[in-house]
Enzyme design. Structure first.
Site, short mmCIF file in Angstrom:
data_model
loop_
_atom_site.label_atom_id
_atom_site.label_comp_id
_atom_site.label_asym_id
_atom_site.label_seq_id
_atom_site.Cartn_x
_atom_site.Cartn_y
_atom_site.Cartn_z
N ASP A 85 3.97 10.77 -7.08
CA ASP A 85 4.67 12.07 -7.21
C ASP A 85 5.00 12.10 -9.11
O ASP A 85 4.46 10.96 -9.20
CB ASP A 85 6.46 11.62 -6.47
CG ASP A 85 7.14 12.46 -6.46
OD1 ASP A 85 7.30 13.61 -7.08
OD2 ASP A 85 7.38 13.26 -5.31
N ASP A 107 0.93 -1.21 -0.06
CA ASP A 107 -0.32 0.24 0.02
C ASP A 107 0.84 1.75 0.13
O ASP A 107 0.97 1.81 0.59
CB ASP A 107 -0.42 -0.13 0.98
CG ASP A 107 -1.90 1.13 1.35
OD1 ASP A 107 -2.23 1.81 0.77
OD2 ASP A 107 -3.18 1.06 2.69
N LYS A 155 0.85 4.14 -1.58
CA LYS A 155 0.49 4.75 -2.68
C LYS A 155 1.19 6.17 -3.22
O LYS A 155 1.21 7.38 -2.74
CB LYS A 155 -0.65 5.61 -0.81
CG LYS A 155 -1.73 5.17 -0.69
CD LYS A 155 -2.55 5.33 0.57
CE LYS A 155 -3.92 5.17 0.78
NZ LYS A 155 -3.06 3.72 1.76
O1 S5P Z 1 -8.82 5.05 1.92
C1 S5P Z 1 -8.64 4.42 2.25
C2 S5P Z 1 -7.18 3.63 1.68
C3 S5P Z 1 -6.76 2.99 2.60
S1 S5P Z 1 -5.48 2.25 1.23
N1 S5P Z 1 -8.56 3.73 3.83
C4 S5P Z 1 -7.55 2.97 4.99
O2 S5P Z 1 -7.71 2.70 5.34
N2 S5P Z 1 -6.55 2.75 3.73
C5 S5P Z 1 -6.11 1.44 4.31
O3 S5P Z 1 -6.70 0.72 4.43
C6 S5P Z 1 -5.24 2.18 5.34
O4 S5P Z 1 -3.90 2.83 5.00
C7 S5P Z 1 -4.94 0.88 5.93
O5 S5P Z 1 -4.09 0.22 6.16
C8 S5P Z 1 -6.13 0.08 6.23
C9 S5P Z 1 -7.29 0.55 7.66
O6 S5P Z 1 -6.96 -0.12 8.62
P1 S5P Z 1 -8.36 -0.14 9.35
O7 S5P Z 1 -7.18 -0.72 10.67
O8 S5P Z 1 -8.45 1.26 9.90
O9 S5P Z 1 -8.83 -0.94 9.35
#
Ligand code: S5P
Length: 465
Positions: free
Chosen positions: A299, A294, A296
């Site tokens: 750049d 992940d 993201k």
């Molecule tokens: O919009 C997003 C996109 C991502 S990739 N919201 C998110 O929470 N994430 C990722 O999903 C975030 O970086 C984390 O690794 C995961 C959610 O984690 P949780 O512990 O809140 O379920």
């Protein structure tokens, strides 16, 4: 029965080799049928097979710490060699248990131990490779395998591709020569079999049971996801936001059967190394799930190419998928796609279309439209979105939804949660990305199973409407 020729004749006499016309599992008609399972009923023959295998091992100077027989026929052979020559044995389960420790490898071993694989017959080498992948996923080295009988259908080359040297007691050519010489079969029958072998060379096949897609290295990621979802009955992506890669490796072995994808953030790991990440990759192949970094990316093209392929992480070498912001414009996707052109495994990315966090600036109509346009334009490399809603009716694009929790509505830092049902039914998610709901739970394995079941049930209910 120390003479190999005597042994071959004996094997013919107990019908371990049969000649005629046999329909194989693959549907192909074969002039020879070999079934070494019968040897368990003849203790002398069984021991003789083991003795001959051990002679080859002595002659080849192989060094190893343990022996693993491929179930089932090779198990008694492995047992004899282990007991007679005082080597520890390992057993690879055909399926993981649904209870207890879920171990795939039984027996005691240390990291970097070297294990020799024993098999009765090799055709394509797929069973040996399946076993080797499981052992390697545990940090055990596999460099050699020994078989009693090589059908000469390209198994040795297939194994070489996986860095395994094949040792063998007998080839089909030697068996045929011996049986002709001892008047058990005619030269004509021998010629027929040789011709059959020539025409039926194998390549590495994809394996079944949702475990290991050997050809996963060539199956497009999108298609792999569809197959994994159906075979393993899971649309769950575990998001392992842990800071220890060792811990992630352990966890992934436990929940491997339950997930279709594992998402990590490599830059939060205290103990990242290419060796460990390779181990995680092997586990992902063994349990057949996709590995998502992940990252993201956000750049300019030149910078993301470097971030993707260089530095400590060399993400492109191991991550099946990465996440990408399209904020800098579509050039970012073009640049990323370009940098994986020389990698011989499929690579893909998910574009961040909508975020789950409160007040996310991504959640604006024009922005999302731009993301969809980019997805369509680079549809070979972009397999779908990270989103909070269904963005297109084109089902080839996979919608992955984070922000999932069964009994929490958010954290103190802006994360917002919905339930698996709301995400799939209400928001059109194909994949549920679940993090702390699982990793913070008391029993991660059990919780993972609950999310898998809930997610897949809702998906099936909707599919059947
Ligand atoms: O919009 C997003 C996109 C991502 S990739 N919201 C998110 O929470 N994430 C990722 O999903 C975030 O970086 C984390 O690794 C995961 C959610 O984690 P949780 O512990 O809140 O379920």
């Amino acid at each position: 029965m120390n003479n190999l020729e005597d042994l071959v004749v004996k094997l013919f006499d107990i019908e371990a080799f049969k000649f005629g016309s046999f329909k194989l599992k693959s549907g192909i008609q074969s002039p020879i049928y070999i079934d070494l399972r019968v040897i368990i009923s003849y203790p002398d023959i069984l021991r003789s097979v083991a003795v001959h295998m051990n002679e080859i091992l002595q002659r080849s100077n192989v060094t190893y710490d343990s022996i693993c027989g491929v179930p089932y026929t090779a198990l008694p052979i492995a047992s004899i060699i282990c007991v007679d020559y005082k080597k520890p044995m390992l057993i690879r389960r055909k399926e993981t248990k649904n209870y207890g420790t879920k171990k795939l490898i039984e027996g005691k071993f240390n990291q970097n131990d070297r294990c020799l694989i024993i098999e009765d017959i090799v055709t394509s080498g797929s069973s040996v490779i399946e076993t080797a992948d499981s052992l390697r996923a545990e940090g055990i080295q596999v460099t050699d395998a020994i078989v009693f009988f090589d059908r000469q259908q390209n198994g040795d080359n297939n194994l070489k591709e996986k860095n395994i040297r094949l040792l063998r007691v007998l080839t089909i050519t030697q068996v045929l020569e011996c049986l002709v010489k001892n008047k058990r079969i005619t030269q004509e029958v021998s010629n027929d079999v040789q011709e059959f072998i020539r025409q039926n060379q194998t390549e590495l096949p994809a394996l079944k049971n949702g475990i290991i897609e050997m050809k996963s290295s060539s199956i497009p990621i999108r298609q792999r996801f569809q197959t994994i979802r159906e075979e393993k009955k899971t649309n769950l992506c575990l998001c392992a936001d842990l800071t220890s890669l060792d811990e992630i490796i352990e966890l992934s072995k436990q929940v491997g059967p339950n997930i279709c994808m594992l998402k990590i953030h490599c830059d939060i790991l205290n103990d990242f190394s290419m060796e460990k990440i390779q181990q995680l990759k092997n586990i992902s192949r063994t349990f057949n799930f996709l590995l998502l970094e992940d990252r993201k990316f956000a750049d300019i093209g030149n910078t993301v190419q470097l971030q993707y392929t260089k530095g400590l992480f060399q993400i492109a070498t191991w991550a099946d998928l990465v996440t990408v912001h399209v904020l800098p414009g579509e050039g970012i996707v073009q640049a990323l796609e370009q940098s994986v052109q020389s990698i011989d495994e499929p690579r893909g990315c998910l574009l961040i279309a909508q975020m789950s966090s409160k007040g996310a600036l991504t959640n604006n109509e024009d922005y999302v439209k731009g993301v969809i346009k980019c997805t369509e334009k680079y549809s070979d490399y972009v397999i779908g979105f990270i989103s909070q809603s269904r963005l297109t009716t084109d089902n080839k694009f996979i919608h992955c939804t984070p922000g999932i929790h069964l009994n929490n509505t958010g954290d103190q830092l802006g994360q917002q949660y919905v339930t698996p049902r709301q995400a799939i039914d209400g928001r059109g998610a194909d994949i549920l990305i679940v993090g702390r709901a699982i990793t913070d739970s008391i029993n991660r394995i059990k919780t993972c199973e609950e999310y898998q079941q809930e997610g897949y049930n809702v998906y099936e209910q909707l599919r059947n409407i």
